[in-house]
Design an enzyme around this catalytic site. Structure first.
Site, PDB file in Angstrom:
ATOM      1  CD  GLU A 151      -2.884 -40.105  21.362  1.00 18.98           C
ATOM      2  OE1 GLU A 151      -2.109 -39.640  20.502  1.00 18.98           O
ATOM      3  OE2 GLU A 151      -4.127 -40.065  21.263  1.00 18.98           O
ATOM      4  CB  ALA A 186      -0.469  -2.986  11.174  1.00 20.84           C
TER       5      ALA A 186
HETATM    6  N1  LIG Z   1       3.022  -1.092   7.324  1.00 18.39           N
HETATM    7  C1  LIG Z   1       2.886  -2.020   8.307  1.00 18.39           C
HETATM    8  C2  LIG Z   1       2.627  -3.377   7.993  1.00 18.39           C
HETATM    9  N2  LIG Z   1       2.541  -3.724   6.673  1.00 18.39           N
HETATM   10  C3  LIG Z   1       2.279  -4.972   6.300  1.00 18.39           C
HETATM   11  C4  LIG Z   1       2.480  -5.353   4.849  1.00 18.39           C
HETATM   12  O1  LIG Z   1       1.923  -4.328   4.054  1.00 18.39           O
HETATM   13  C5  LIG Z   1       3.977  -5.481   4.525  1.00 18.39           C
HETATM   14  O2  LIG Z   1       4.149  -5.485   3.140  1.00 18.39           O
HETATM   15  C6  LIG Z   1       4.519  -6.838   5.001  1.00 18.39           C
HETATM   16  O3  LIG Z   1       4.251  -7.020   6.372  1.00 18.39           O
HETATM   17  C7  LIG Z   1       6.026  -6.861   4.800  1.00 18.39           C
HETATM   18  O4  LIG Z   1       6.405  -8.201   5.009  1.00 18.39           O
HETATM   19  P1  LIG Z   1       7.964  -8.568   5.137  1.00 18.39           P
HETATM   20  O5  LIG Z   1       8.632  -8.064   3.899  1.00 18.39           O
HETATM   21  O6  LIG Z   1       7.992 -10.064   5.260  1.00 18.39           O
HETATM   22  O7  LIG Z   1       8.460  -7.886   6.382  1.00 18.39           O
HETATM   23  N3  LIG Z   1       2.450  -4.293   8.975  1.00 18.39           N
HETATM   24  C8  LIG Z   1       2.573  -3.941  10.288  1.00 18.39           C
HETATM   25  O8  LIG Z   1       2.423  -4.780  11.179  1.00 18.39           O
HETATM   26  N4  LIG Z   1       2.824  -2.638  10.636  1.00 18.39           N
HETATM   27  C9  LIG Z   1       2.995  -1.668   9.692  1.00 18.39           C
HETATM   28  O9  LIG Z   1       3.222  -0.511  10.049  1.00 18.39           O
END
Ligand SMILES: Nc1c(/N=C/[C@@H](O)[C@H](O)[C@H](O)COP(=O)(O)O)[nH]c(=O)[nH]c1=O
Length: 363
Positions: free
Chosen positions: A52, A154
């Site tokens: 605000e 994921a």
């Molecule tokens: N294996 C997968 C993921 N895996 C997620 C985590 O296990 C990763 O270590 C993390 O996202 C890596 O973080 P960064 O180094 O900051 O990029 N996450 C996804 O969405 N899809 C995947 O297939």
């Protein structure tokens, strides 16, 4: 135009700053006089002017006789800034339209009451549902004194986060992985277990096409096994908090304290108690945590029911294998009747994958 037209604008301002105002709410405000938008603003950071204040400053003289649209009930208590209710009165605003009321006990209803006692016309509840969604982290934090927890997984279509041999890069697509970074930006902290650090050596920073705020990186590491050469240690573009159990000795912690961006949080039990952790994080003004696993960490949050939102990315792949890990490890729930009361909020395609947002019904 109508009230919703202007409140949509105020909400769009609030929505864009989710994640940067903690432990305050992400508020937007718009000033309209004689059918013209004469001012607008958002609360940009805790301790800074409220929405605000920015909007009324921009309106200048045109604040007099105006209608102010604000996404959350104006504060009436002296926080770090003077009360917005008094400012609206002093600027001789005629009408205040509020999307939703503030559950914070110091404010609840008092702001509205003060405005009405001063003779301003007050309307409450315009686009309330949308405002409650923008404030979901803040409201949960204020009501429960615990951080709002988003669990992300994921997986393949059959729910696996890796093959039995541990291969996991990548299951979901580049687009889906990029989408997940929006949650890194909008949460105060990202949390993983030390096994994820040992296996993936993640950065856990927010890498969106244009900027993005890095969350605090929280590593659950009962026995302090995070390697000193890990990216979360050597890269200081985000703070790293390592949570350890009671038995870690002082001399073991020494080497980690040379890193300015690293803090060790020692809890009081041998193993990490998630409820105690959430209490400690709330005390440190962490309003929201994005839990990126792995399976055991996800399982530990589920076990104590500390999940408010689940973001599930599913890739059109089948991995199979009874030893391949699924998204939620741990002992799991004993009976379906104690399953979290989740509701599916949305399902959408992200590249070749699907993204499901589900939330626990409001407490
Ligand atoms: N294996 C997968 C993921 N895996 C997620 C985590 O296990 C990763 O270590 C993390 O996202 C890596 O973080 P960064 O180094 O900051 O990029 N996450 C996804 O969405 N899809 C995947 O297939």
């Amino acid at each position: 135009m109508n009230d919703e037209y202007y409140m949509e604008f105020a909400l769009s301002l609030g929505k864009k700053i989710v994640g940067q105002t903690s432990p305050n709410p992400p508020v937007g405000a718009v000033v309209v006089n004689n059918g013209q938008i004469v001012g607008f603003g958002a609360h940009l950071k805790a301790g800074g002017p409220h929405a605000e204040v920015h909007a009324l400053n921009m309106a200048g003289e045109k604040a007099k006789g105006s209608t102010v649209y604000v996404t959350l009930e104006p504060c009436s208590h002296h926080g770090r800034t003077p009360p917005c209710a008094d400012l609206l009165i002093n600027k001789e605003v005629s009408r205040v339209v509020i999307a939703t009321t503030d559950p914070f006990e110091k404010v609840a209803g008092n702001g509205i009451k003060r405005l009405q006692e001063a003779g301003l016309e007050v309307e409450v509840g315009v686009l309330k549902e949308k405002a409650d969604e923008v404030n979901e982290q803040f409201f949960h934090y204020i009501k429960t004194k615990k951080p709002y927890v988003t669990l992300k997984s994921a997986t393949s279509l059959d729910g696996k986060i890796a093959t039995a041999s541990g291969e996991s890069k990548w299951i979901t697509s580049e687009e889906a992985r990029l989408d997940a970074h929006k949650y890194r930006h909008s949460h105060d902290a990202i949390l993983v277990g030390v096994n994820t650090v040992l296996k993936d050596d993640p950065s856990l920073t927010t890498r969106l096409p244009v900027e993005g705020k890095n969350p605090i990186r929280i590593i659950l590491d009962t026995n302090l096994r995070t390697p000193l050469h890990a990216k979360v240690m050597t890269q200081n573009d985000a703070n790293t908090w390592i949570v350890v159990g009671k038995s870690v000795r002082r001399e073991e912690k020494e080497a980690y304290l040379n890193y300015n961006h690293v803090e060790i949080i020692q809890l009081t039990n041998e193993t990490i108690n998630i409820s105690e952790l959430l209490h400690v994080l709330a005390e440190k003004s962490i309003m929201s945590v994005f839990v990126e696993g792995g399976a055991e960490v996800n399982g530990s949050f589920l076990k104590v029911g500390a999940v408010n939102q689940v973001i599930t990315y599913m890739a059109p792949k089948l991995i199979g294998g009874k030893n391949a890990p699924t998204a939620i490890g741990g002992a799991g729930i004993d009976s379906l009747e104690v399953a979290l009361p989740l509701q599916i909020i949305s399902i959408e395609k992200i590249g070749p994958d699907i993204k499901i947002i589900s939330r626990v019904e409001d407490d």
